[in-house]
Design an enzyme around this catalytic site. Structure first.
Site, short mmCIF file in Angstrom:
data_model
loop_
_atom_site.label_atom_id
_atom_site.label_comp_id
_atom_site.label_asym_id
_atom_site.label_seq_id
_atom_site.Cartn_x
_atom_site.Cartn_y
_atom_site.Cartn_z
N GLU A 247 0.92 -1.05 -0.01
CA GLU A 247 -0.01 0.20 0.01
C GLU A 247 1.02 1.40 -0.01
O GLU A 247 1.83 1.54 0.78
CB GLU A 247 -0.88 -0.10 1.32
CG GLU A 247 -2.00 -1.18 1.14
CD GLU A 247 -3.03 -1.06 -0.06
OE1 GLU A 247 -3.07 -0.01 -0.56
OE2 GLU A 247 -3.50 -1.92 -0.28
N CYS A 281 -2.94 8.35 3.34
CA CYS A 281 -2.54 8.02 2.03
C CYS A 281 -4.04 8.19 1.20
O CYS A 281 -4.08 8.31 0.01
CB CYS A 281 -1.82 6.67 1.84
SG CYS A 281 -2.56 5.39 3.03
#
Ligand code: ADP
Length: 481
Positions: A247, A281
């Site tokens: 990720e 994020c």
């Protein structure tokens, strides 16, 4: 327990060196000294995990349930104290930090349930007299490498499924947030796990990373962090056939259409772009706004930003805590300069303050909103990872959707609208792993998959029952009666 030590093979081990954990809200405040593992200690952690794997992978669901349930209960019971530590070392506000700790506890509880809910298939063979079973088994030793922005939730959403499915863990947290990682290890050390099933090595990624990523006994790597590091580690895993799950960054769009409820759009923007100091994020960093609402939207966002209090993360009433450290602050300030040089208008904020109103030295930055930007500018293409967002004008929904999808990333994508037609179209056509309608791009549930497309992610999804894809390997067994 030994405060601040690594945890290897069921023992607390002093680091080769130590590092000071500093409070970004007051850099005079040293939270503690934490171990820095060297390569030999990282290898010892892999040794311990490999030795523990045969027994732990065959442990029963009841044992795994009890371990994870116990850890989850302690995390939840200690949420105020652990949240205070998290806010102190990372700089998100106390309510955000306590919320993150609660989330970590919920994740352990969820995966306690998953340990019991083993699934498999029992089928007839296409050949007479033969039965087929499809089951999942643990992958092996897994290295879990995590970033600083969610110091307990991201470790939880990797460690809990790893253990639930019978894997043995070597966990390396980010250098900036050893306190929360150590607290989690301390809780796990008392949860009933056999020695070696869970190991903590704190230290520099560059220094001990290779021991955790290149070792042939490590069957899988789950990594959350920067694109550059993630790509390098994935290449190393691919070269030796190890499984990986990454990720990485995002440049998440939030589209605001003319028909949006303005109050909803402003709320989604302020929460999604600037809360947690924009250090997520999934933060909405590109605000793509159609002409008819553009000026009203910008004005309303600026009015809200004026009311936000940027201050010590643990002070009651603070909306936005400090930037995590000097290095990230320099990156944020650099992008603010770049955006101005590219011709963007700074509509609000972007002001660095070396102290708060009480005179505490910290990394304070007022939320920065840029207008008159286009989607080709660096501020629109590169992840900043700070309280910085830019507004891009769009002609209409089709133009806005094209702009939203025109990015190397694909983690989370948002739309504010009251049109069912546009909401329905957007859910199907947004090129992102997660799509939000009238909700901030940041802020997800723990029982459903998390992850992105394009440059944001690689490998199977994290969280929810989908976590089994990464942490298990499938076996197909044939039995002739
Ligand atoms: P950031 O810029 O947000 O710190 P990084 O990708 O550098 O993002 O860091 C995320 C995590 O990856 C941290 O735990 C860091 O220590 C680790 N890391 C960085 N470089 C390496 C490496 N070469 N090998 C293994 N882990 C690394």
């Amino acid at each position: 327990m030994a405060q601040g030590h690594n945890y290897i093979g069921g023992e607390w081990v002093a680091g080769a060196r130590t590092v000071r954990n500093i409070n970004p809200s007051d850099t005079r405040d040293v939270i503690g000294e934490f171990a820095l593992a060297d390569t030999a200690q990282a290898r010892a952690a892999v040794d311990a995990a490999a030795a523990a794997f045969p027994a732990w992978s065959l442990s029963g669901p009841q044992q795994r349930f009890e371990v994870l349930d116990k850890a989850g209960s302690e995390i939840l019971a200690r949420a105020p104290e652990l949240g205070d530590l998290l806010a102190r070392e990372e700089g998100k506000t106390l309510p955000e930090a306590v919320g993150e700790v609660v989330r970590a506890g919920q994740i352990f509880k969820f995966f306690a349930g998953e340990a019991l809910r083993q699934r498999g298939d029992l089928l007839a063979s296409v050949r007479p007299g033969i039965g087929v079973e499809v089951t999942r088994e643990a992958l092996g030793v897994v290295s879990l490498i995590t970033p600083w922005n969610f110091p307990i939730a991201i470790p939880a959403w990797k460690i809990a499924p790893a253990l639930a499915f019978g894997n043995c863990v070597v966990f390396k947290p980010a250098e900036l947030v050893p306190g929360s990682a150590w607290a989690l290890a301390d809780i796990l050390s008392r949860s009933g796990l056999p020695a070696g099933a869970f190991n903590l090595v704190m230290g520099s990624g560059a220094e001990i990373g290779p021991a955790l990523v290149d070792d042939p006994r490590v069957a899988g790597l789950s990594f959350t962090g920067s694109v550059a590091t993630g790509r390098r580690l994935a290449a190393a895993c691919a070269a030796r056939g190890a499984k990986f799950q990454l990720e990485m960054g995002g440049k998440n769009p939030l589209i605001v259409l003319d028909d949006a409820d303005l109050a909803v759009a402003v709320q989604c923007t302020v929460l999604g772009s600037f809360y947690s100091t924009g250090q997520r994020c999934t933060a909405s960093s590109r605000l793509i706004v159609t002409e008819g609402i553009h000026d009203r939207f910008v004005q309303a966002v600026v009015e809200r930003l004026k009311q936000l209090k940027v201050d010590d993360a643990r002070r009651p009433g603070t909306d936005i805590g400090p930037v995590v450290d000097e290095r990230q602050l320099a990156v944020d300030m650099d992008y603010i300069r770049i955006a101005k040089a590219e011709g963007a208008t700074l509509a609000f904020g972007g002001e660095h303050r070396a102290t708060n109103d009480q005179g505490q030295p910290g990394h304070y930055l007022t939320p920065a909103l840029f207008t008159e930007t286009d989607n080709t500018m660096r501020i629109s293409r590169e992840e900043v990872f700070g309280p910085v967002a830019n507004v891009i004008r769009a002609r209409d929904y089709d133009d806005a959707l094209a702009l939203a999808n025109d990015t190397p990333f694909g983690l989370s994508s948002g739309l504010c609208t009251t049109s069912l037609k546009h909401a329905t179209h957007f859910k199907r056509h947004a090129q992102a792993g997660m799509v939000m309608v009238n909700a901030p791009t940041a802020g997800v549930d723990y029982h459903v998959p998390f992850g992105g497309r394009k440059g944001s992610s690689a490998g199977p999804r994290e969280q929810g029952s989908y976590a089994a894809e990464f942490y298990t390997t499938v076996k197909t067994a044939y039995t002739a009666a």
